[in-house]
Design a protein around this motif. Structure first.
Motif, PDB file in Angstrom:
ATOM      1  N   ILE A  37       0.833  -1.207   0.000  1.00 53.00           N
ATOM      2  CA  ILE A  37       0.000   0.000   0.000  1.00 53.00           C
ATOM      3  C   ILE A  37       0.866   1.255   0.000  1.00 53.00           C
ATOM      4  CG2 ILE A  37      -1.592   1.358   1.446  1.00 53.00           C
ATOM      5  CD1 ILE A  37      -2.838  -1.367   2.281  1.00 53.00           C
ATOM      6  N   GLU A  38       1.892   1.243   0.833  1.00 55.23           N
ATOM      7  CA  GLU A  38       2.773   2.413   0.932  1.00 55.23           C
ATOM      8  C   GLU A  38       3.628   2.576  -0.322  1.00 55.23           C
ATOM      9  OE1 GLU A  38       3.272   2.575   5.800  1.00 55.23           O
ATOM     10  OE2 GLU A  38       4.780   1.532   4.577  1.00 55.23           O
ATOM     11  N   LYS A  39       4.120   1.471  -0.847  1.00 55.63           N
ATOM     12  CA  LYS A  39       4.975   1.515  -2.031  1.00 55.63           C
ATOM     13  C   LYS A  39       4.216   2.038  -3.246  1.00 55.63           C
ATOM     14  CE  LYS A  39       7.693  -1.432  -5.119  1.00 55.63           C
ATOM     15  NZ  LYS A  39       8.093  -2.830  -5.441  1.00 55.63           N
ATOM     16  N   GLU A  40       2.961   1.605  -3.402  1.00 59.15           N
ATOM     17  CA  GLU A  40       2.159   1.974  -4.576  1.00 59.15           C
ATOM     18  C   GLU A  40       1.289   3.204  -4.342  1.00 59.15           C
ATOM     19  OE1 GLU A  40       2.606   0.558  -7.460  1.00 59.15           O
ATOM     20  OE2 GLU A  40       4.072  -0.834  -6.599  1.00 59.15           O
ATOM     21  N   ASN A  41       1.426   3.812  -3.184  1.00 56.22           N
ATOM     22  CA  ASN A  41       0.663   5.024  -2.849  1.00 56.22           C
ATOM     23  C   ASN A  41      -0.849   4.794  -2.973  1.00 56.22           C
ATOM     24  OD1 ASN A  41       0.491   7.713  -1.999  1.00 56.22           O
ATOM     25  ND2 ASN A  41       0.427   8.483  -4.103  1.00 56.22           N
ATOM     26  N   ILE A  42      -1.289   3.674  -2.445  1.00 58.19           N
ATOM     27  CA  ILE A  42      -2.713   3.324  -2.458  1.00 58.19           C
ATOM     28  C   ILE A  42      -3.440   4.097  -1.357  1.00 58.19           C
ATOM     29  CG2 ILE A  42      -4.394   1.446  -2.240  1.00 58.19           C
ATOM     30  CD1 ILE A  42      -2.556   1.194  -4.688  1.00 58.19           C
ATOM     31  N   LYS A  43      -4.586   4.657  -1.703  1.00 57.36           N
ATOM     32  CA  LYS A  43      -5.408   5.324  -0.694  1.00 57.36           C
ATOM     33  C   LYS A  43      -6.319   4.285  -0.042  1.00 57.36           C
ATOM     34  CE  LYS A  43      -5.434   9.697  -3.225  1.00 57.36           C
ATOM     35  NZ  LYS A  43      -6.259  10.657  -4.014  1.00 57.36           N
ATOM     36  N   VAL A  44      -6.368   4.302   1.280  1.00 61.29           N
ATOM     37  CA  VAL A  44      -7.205   3.358   2.020  1.00 61.29           C
ATOM     38  C   VAL A  44      -8.345   4.125   2.674  1.00 61.29           C
ATOM     39  CG1 VAL A  44      -7.289   1.613   3.830  1.00 61.29           C
ATOM     40  CG2 VAL A  44      -5.191   1.912   2.486  1.00 61.29           C
ATOM     41  N   ARG A  45      -9.562   3.705   2.409  1.00 58.22           N
ATOM     42  CA  ARG A  45     -10.735   4.360   2.988  1.00 58.22           C
ATOM     43  C   ARG A  45     -11.377   3.417   4.012  1.00 58.22           C
ATOM     44  NH1 ARG A  45     -13.679   8.292  -1.368  1.00 58.22           N
ATOM     45  NH2 ARG A  45     -11.805   9.080  -2.385  1.00 58.22           N
ATOM     46  N   TYR A  46     -11.473   3.885   5.227  1.00 58.25           N
ATOM     47  CA  TYR A  46     -12.064   3.120   6.335  1.00 58.25           C
ATOM     48  C   TYR A  46     -13.534   3.512   6.466  1.00 58.25           C
ATOM     49  CZ  TYR A  46     -12.802   1.665  11.240  1.00 58.25           C
ATOM     50  OH  TYR A  46     -13.284   1.105  12.395  1.00 58.25           O
ATOM     51  N   PHE A  47     -14.392   2.522   6.725  1.00 62.55           N
ATOM     52  CA  PHE A  47     -15.836   2.767   6.647  1.00 62.55           C
ATOM     53  C   PHE A  47     -16.352   3.790   7.659  1.00 62.55           C
ATOM     54  CE2 PHE A  47     -16.001  -0.096  10.189  1.00 62.55           C
ATOM     55  CZ  PHE A  47     -17.226   0.084  10.798  1.00 62.55           C
ATOM     56  N   GLU A  48     -15.579   4.089   8.683  1.00 67.74           N
ATOM     57  CA  GLU A  48     -15.994   5.098   9.665  1.00 67.74           C
ATOM     58  C   GLU A  48     -15.431   6.482   9.348  1.00 67.74           C
ATOM     59  OE1 GLU A  48     -18.253   4.775  11.714  1.00 67.74           O
ATOM     60  OE2 GLU A  48     -18.181   2.956  12.930  1.00 67.74           O
ATOM     61  N   ASP A  49     -14.557   6.571   8.349  1.00 63.98           N
ATOM     62  CA  ASP A  49     -13.944   7.856   8.019  1.00 63.98           C
ATOM     63  C   ASP A  49     -14.867   8.720   7.159  1.00 63.98           C
ATOM     64  OD1 ASP A  49     -11.701   7.166   9.403  1.00 63.98           O
ATOM     65  OD2 ASP A  49     -10.498   6.638   7.635  1.00 63.98           O
ATOM     66  N   ARG A  50     -14.644  10.009   7.191  1.00 65.32           N
ATOM     67  CA  ARG A  50     -15.463  10.941   6.412  1.00 65.32           C
ATOM     68  C   ARG A  50     -15.234  10.783   4.914  1.00 65.32           C
ATOM     69  NH1 ARG A  50     -14.889  16.942   8.617  1.00 65.32           N
ATOM     70  NH2 ARG A  50     -16.415  17.232   6.945  1.00 65.32           N
ATOM     71  N   ASN A  51     -14.055  10.321   4.520  1.00 65.74           N
ATOM     72  CA  ASN A  51     -13.761  10.211   3.091  1.00 65.74           C
ATOM     73  C   ASN A  51     -14.241   8.897   2.469  1.00 65.74           C
ATOM     74  OD1 ASN A  51     -11.939   8.343   4.059  1.00 65.74           O
ATOM     75  ND2 ASN A  51     -10.142   9.242   3.096  1.00 65.74           N
ATOM     76  N   TYR A  52     -14.928   8.077   3.254  1.00 64.50           N
ATOM     77  CA  TYR A  52     -15.480   6.826   2.719  1.00 64.50           C
ATOM     78  C   TYR A  52     -16.681   7.195   1.837  1.00 64.50           C
ATOM     79  CZ  TYR A  52     -16.655   1.816   2.826  1.00 64.50           C
ATOM     80  OH  TYR A  52     -16.891   0.500   2.485  1.00 64.50           O
ATOM     81  N   PRO A  53     -16.833   6.557   0.669  1.00 61.61           N
ATOM     82  CA  PRO A  53     -17.951   6.896  -0.228  1.00 61.61           C
ATOM     83  C   PRO A  53     -19.300   6.881   0.494  1.00 61.61           C
ATOM     84  CG  PRO A  53     -16.438   5.413  -1.325  1.00 61.61           C
ATOM     85  CD  PRO A  53     -15.972   5.497   0.098  1.00 61.61           C
ATOM     86  N   ASP A  54     -20.027   7.972   0.372  1.00 55.55           N
ATOM     87  CA  ASP A  54     -21.233   8.173   1.167  1.00 55.55           C
ATOM     88  C   ASP A  54     -22.309   7.129   0.896  1.00 55.55           C
ATOM     89  OD1 ASP A  54     -22.675   9.830   3.101  1.00 55.55           O
ATOM     90  OD2 ASP A  54     -24.004  10.267   1.426  1.00 55.55           O
ATOM     91  N   TYR A  55     -22.602   6.879  -0.369  1.00 55.52           N
ATOM     92  CA  TYR A  55     -23.640   5.894  -0.687  1.00 55.52           C
ATOM     93  C   TYR A  55     -23.253   4.506  -0.179  1.00 55.52           C
ATOM     94  CZ  TYR A  55     -26.052   9.198  -3.783  1.00 55.52           C
ATOM     95  OH  TYR A  55     -26.732  10.282  -4.290  1.00 55.52           O
ATOM     96  N   LEU A  56     -21.987   4.147  -0.362  1.00 58.17           N
ATOM     97  CA  LEU A  56     -21.527   2.823   0.037  1.00 58.17           C
ATOM     98  C   LEU A  56     -21.565   2.660   1.550  1.00 58.17           C
ATOM     99  CD1 LEU A  56     -20.355   0.168  -1.105  1.00 58.17           C
ATOM    100  CD2 LEU A  56     -18.078   1.145  -0.824  1.00 58.17           C
ATOM    101  N   LYS A  57     -21.314   3.747   2.263  1.00 56.87           N
ATOM    102  CA  LYS A  57     -21.283   3.700   3.729  1.00 56.87           C
ATOM    103  C   LYS A  57     -22.612   3.200   4.302  1.00 56.87           C
ATOM    104  CE  LYS A  57     -19.009   6.854   5.949  1.00 56.87           C
ATOM    105  NZ  LYS A  57     -18.529   8.104   6.592  1.00 56.87           N
TER     106      LYS A  57
END
Length: 365
Positions: free
Chosen positions: A74-94
Motif C-alpha cells: 500500500i505504501e509503495k504503490e501510494n494506495i489510498k485506504v478508505r475506512y468505513f468510519e472515516d469521512r472520506n469513505y464513499p457516502d452511498y456505500l457507507k
C-alpha cells in the motif's frame, strides 16, 4: 488512523469466517481493531454470534504478519485506504450493511457532491447496446456524473470509454487487488482511467481470480451509486446480480428494454416486467426518477452565444415558431419520435435556451 491501527484493520479483513458485517459488529462493540486482537477468548465469547471457530481465527498471528506485508504494498504503490468510519469513505456505500471495512483506491477520484450512477450489462454487448450506452453518456455529460462500472468486456468498458471521451470521472471496480489488471486486454486503458478517476476494490494484492470475487465486487458497483442501469443482459448474468443487490440497498434500478426475441434483452425485459427495474429509454427518464435538480447546470452553461448541434438547432427553431408546444405536438412538427426528442429538449434546457412548462410543454427562453 495510525499505521498500527491500519495493520490491525488489515488483519481483521484477512481473518476467515469473519465478513464485513461481523467485523463492523466487533469494531463497534470493542472500539478498535487493536482492541479486538487484544481481547481474550472469554471476552470475545460474550459477543453474540462469536463462537470458537471465529475466535480461534482472530488469535491466529499469521494474519498480522500478512497485514504488515500488505501495508508495505500500500505504501509503495501510494494506495489510498478508505475506512468505513472515516469521512472520506464513499457516502452511498457507507449506508450498505455489507460494505467493506476497508476500501482500496488509486487514481484521482473525487466523489464529493457528485451524481453517481453505475452502468452494467452483458460482456457480449451488441452494436445497439454500444450505441445506446454511448448516447446515454453523451447526453448525461452536461450533468457531470461519475460513471461506475466493472472494467470488464462489453458494456463495462464501453461505459468507461464513453465517460472518458466526454471528460467525466469514471471508476472501475475490480474483483482483484490493485497490483494487476483483468482482463489483460484492458491494460491499455489503465492510465487513462487513472487520469479520469481510478479504480476501487476491497481485495488485497495477489488475490486469485475466482468467480465469487466478481459477485463480491458487484456489491461495490451497486453500493457506490444512487442508481444502477442495466444495458442488455441475457436471462442470467452478473449484471442481474448487481441489479438485485442495488434493489436490496433500496437504490433505483433502470433497464433498457428490447425485443422479446433478442436473447440479450431478456434479462432487462424481465427486470422491467417484474418491476425490479424502471424502463429507461432516454436521459430524461433518469433525471425525472432521480429528481436531479438541473438548475445549477443550466446557469453554468447559459452563454451569450450557445453552440447547438444540427438537431438541437432544428428543434429550437421549430419550437420558436410554435411559441410554446406540448412535447407530442413538437415531435410531430419535427418528425421525430418522442424518445429521440426528449433528450434533445433536455440538452436545450441544460444550455439555457428552452424551459419546461406545466402540462409537458416547452417554450423558447
Amino acid at each position: 488512523m495510525s499505521e498500527q491501527e491500519l495493520i490491525y484493520l488489515l488483519a481483521l479483513q484477512k481473518v476467515p469466517n469473519i465478513g464485513d458485517i461481523s467485523a463492523k459488529k466487533l469494531l463497534r462493540t470493542l472500539g478498535s481493531a487493536e482492541a479486538i486482537f487484544k481481547s481474550t477468548k472469554k471476552e470475545l465469547k460474550l459477543i453474540e454470534g462469536f463462537g470458537d471457530l471465529k475466535i480461534n481465527s482472530i488469535h491466529d498471528s499469521s494474519y498480522m504478519e500478512e497485514a504488515e506485508q500488505e501495508l508495505l504494498f500500500i505504501e509503495k504503490e501510494n494506495i489510498k485506504v478508505r475506512y468505513f468510519e472515516d469521512r472520506n469513505y464513499p457516502d452511498y456505500l457507507k449506508h450498505c450493511i455489507d460494505a467493506p471495512i476497508l476500501l482500496f483506491q488509486n487514481g484521482n477520484i473525487d466523489l464529493a457532491h457528485k451524481k453517481i450512477i453505475s452502468i452494467v450489462g452483458t460482456r457480449k454487448v451488441t452494436t445497439h447496446g454500444v450505441a445506446f450506452c454511448e448516447q446515454l453518456i453523451e447526453e448525461l455529460a452536461p450533468l457531470n456524473p461519475v460513471i461506475v462500472s466493472g472494467f470488464a468486456y462489453g458494456v463495462d468498458i464501453c461505459a468507461h470509454k464513453a465517460a472518458m471521451t466526454h471528460g467525466l470521472q469514471t471508476i472501475g471496480c475490480l474483483a482483484h487487488g490493485l497490483d494487476q489488471i483483468y482482463p489483460k486486454a484492458h491494460a491499455k486503458y489503465e492510465s487513462e482511467v487513472m487520469d479520469h478517476g481510478g479504480f476501487m476494490t476491497d481485495f488485497w494484492s495477489g488475490s486469485h481470480f475466482d468467480r465469487k470475487n466478481f459477485l463480491k465486487r458487484n456489491r461495490i458497483i451497486a453500493g457506490l451509486s444512487e442508481a444502477t442501469i442495466v444495458i442488455e443482459s441475457a436471462e442470467k448474468g452478473g449484471s442481474l446480480v448487481t441489479a438485485d443487490i442495488a434493489n436490496s440497498y433500496n437504490r433505483e434500478v433502470f433497464a433498457v428494454p428490447g425485443r422479446n426475441t433478442d436473447q440479450l434483452s431478456k434479462g432487462c425485459n424481465n427486470l422491467i416486467k417484474t418491476q425490479q427495474a424502471r424502463l429507461l429509454t432516454s436521459v430524461a427518464d433518469l433525471v425525472y426518477v432521480l429528481n436531479w435538480d438541473i438548475q445549477d447546470q443550466k446557469k453554468q452553461q447559459t452563454q451569450l452565444f450557445v453552440e447547438l448541434s444540427t438537431e438541437e438547432q432544428f428543434v429550437f427553431d421549430t419550437l420558436k415558431k410554435l411559441g410554446k408546444s406540448e412535447v407530442d405536438v413538437l415531435a410531430l412538427q419535427c418528425k421525430l419520435p418522442t424518445f429521440k426528442l426528449n433528450p434533445i429538449l433536455l440538452a436545450l434546457e441544460l444550455k439555457g435556451v428552452v424551459r419546461p412548462l406545466p402540462g409537458k410543454q416547452f417554450e423558447v427562453i
